[in-house]
Design a protein around this motif. Sequence first.
Motif, PDB file in Angstrom:
ATOM      1  N   ARG A  44      51.569   8.065 -35.458  1.00  0.00           N
ATOM      2  CA  ARG A  44      51.052   7.098 -36.448  1.00  0.00           C
ATOM      3  C   ARG A  44      51.134   5.638 -36.014  1.00  0.00           C
ATOM      4  N   LYS A  45      52.195   5.368 -35.169  1.00  0.00           N
ATOM      5  CA  LYS A  45      52.332   4.043 -34.579  1.00  0.00           C
ATOM      6  C   LYS A  45      51.157   3.671 -33.539  1.00  0.00           C
ATOM      7  N   THR A  46      50.856   4.697 -32.826  1.00  0.00           N
ATOM      8  CA  THR A  46      49.754   4.586 -31.832  1.00  0.00           C
ATOM      9  C   THR A  46      48.657   4.060 -32.545  1.00  0.00           C
ATOM     10  N   PHE A  47      48.392   4.875 -33.690  1.00  0.00           N
ATOM     11  CA  PHE A  47      47.179   4.452 -34.642  1.00  0.00           C
ATOM     12  C   PHE A  47      47.148   3.161 -35.160  1.00  0.00           C
ATOM     13  N   GLU A  48      48.459   2.802 -35.744  1.00  0.00           N
ATOM     14  CA  GLU A  48      48.457   1.580 -36.137  1.00  0.00           C
ATOM     15  C   GLU A  48      48.251   0.357 -35.195  1.00  0.00           C
ATOM     16  N   ASN A  64      55.242  11.630 -40.561  1.00  0.00           N
ATOM     17  CA  ASN A  64      56.046  12.287 -41.441  1.00  0.00           C
ATOM     18  C   ASN A  64      56.389  11.224 -42.587  1.00  0.00           C
ATOM     19  N   LYS A  65      55.540  10.185 -42.706  1.00  0.00           N
ATOM     20  CA  LYS A  65      55.786   9.351 -43.825  1.00  0.00           C
ATOM     21  C   LYS A  65      54.692   9.834 -45.042  1.00  0.00           C
ATOM     22  N   ASP A  66      55.435  10.198 -46.175  1.00  0.00           N
ATOM     23  CA  ASP A  66      54.685  10.762 -47.132  1.00  0.00           C
ATOM     24  C   ASP A  66      53.978   9.988 -47.928  1.00  0.00           C
ATOM     25  N   ASP A  67      54.096   8.346 -47.857  1.00  0.00           N
ATOM     26  CA  ASP A  67      53.129   7.486 -48.591  1.00  0.00           C
ATOM     27  C   ASP A  67      52.156   6.835 -47.666  1.00  0.00           C
ATOM     28  N   TRP A  68      51.839   7.532 -46.610  1.00  0.00           N
ATOM     29  CA  TRP A  68      50.881   6.609 -45.690  1.00  0.00           C
ATOM     30  C   TRP A  68      49.783   7.476 -45.514  1.00  0.00           C
ATOM     31  N   GLY A  77      51.740  16.553 -40.131  1.00  0.00           N
ATOM     32  CA  GLY A  77      53.341  16.527 -39.919  1.00  0.00           C
ATOM     33  C   GLY A  77      53.754  17.154 -38.852  1.00  0.00           C
ATOM     34  N   SER A  78      53.206  17.722 -37.676  1.00  0.00           N
ATOM     35  CA  SER A  78      53.790  18.291 -36.633  1.00  0.00           C
ATOM     36  C   SER A  78      52.730  18.177 -35.323  1.00  0.00           C
ATOM     37  N   ILE A  79      53.275  18.463 -34.303  1.00  0.00           N
ATOM     38  CA  ILE A  79      52.501  18.699 -33.194  1.00  0.00           C
ATOM     39  C   ILE A  79      51.649  19.983 -33.270  1.00  0.00           C
ATOM     40  N   LYS A  80      52.629  20.934 -33.648  1.00  0.00           N
ATOM     41  CA  LYS A  80      51.827  22.257 -33.339  1.00  0.00           C
ATOM     42  C   LYS A  80      50.719  22.348 -34.729  1.00  0.00           C
TER      43      LYS A  80
END
Length: 163
Positions: A44-48, A64-68, A77-80
């Motif tokens: 997420r930080k890379t996208f931002e 893993n931020k539910d409100d994003w 929610g995960s790499i896999k």
Amino acid sequence: MVTLIVAMGENNEIGYKNQLLWHLPKDLKHFKELTTDHPIIMGRKTFESIGKVLPNRTNIVISNKDDWFEEGILIVGSIKEAIKFAKKINEEIFVIGGGSIYGQTIEFADVLKVTLVKTALKADTFFPKIKGKEFLKTEEICHEADENNEFDFCFQTWERKKN
């Protein structure tokens, strides 16, 4: 095939305060050529820090931020989960960062596409150390700094050694 693609300095540095450390147009062109028409996985930080959906690629963001939420991306929610979804789209997947995501995905990587920037700068985000017992450098094409590219750099390809 899972490919990690990164531009890093001589000490594996890749960023500082959620920003890239350099602006290398040749590297950006190389990145675009390699990743276009492929799924890309990022944190997420890379996208931002990029600030927008990268066109002509399926943008998969691990958060893993539910409100994003962002229009035009798939949030997982995960790499896999990201890799599983990406493989349904295209056999070749690119992981584009950041440091934590690279650290969690290097074990799945078949190939590393590294732009080694010939400098060492202050950083707070790093690429994992490339272990010679796991990867073999199979290609290196170097470029000198010029009016548009402030540092010397080399495009390297590292392939996972077969057992």
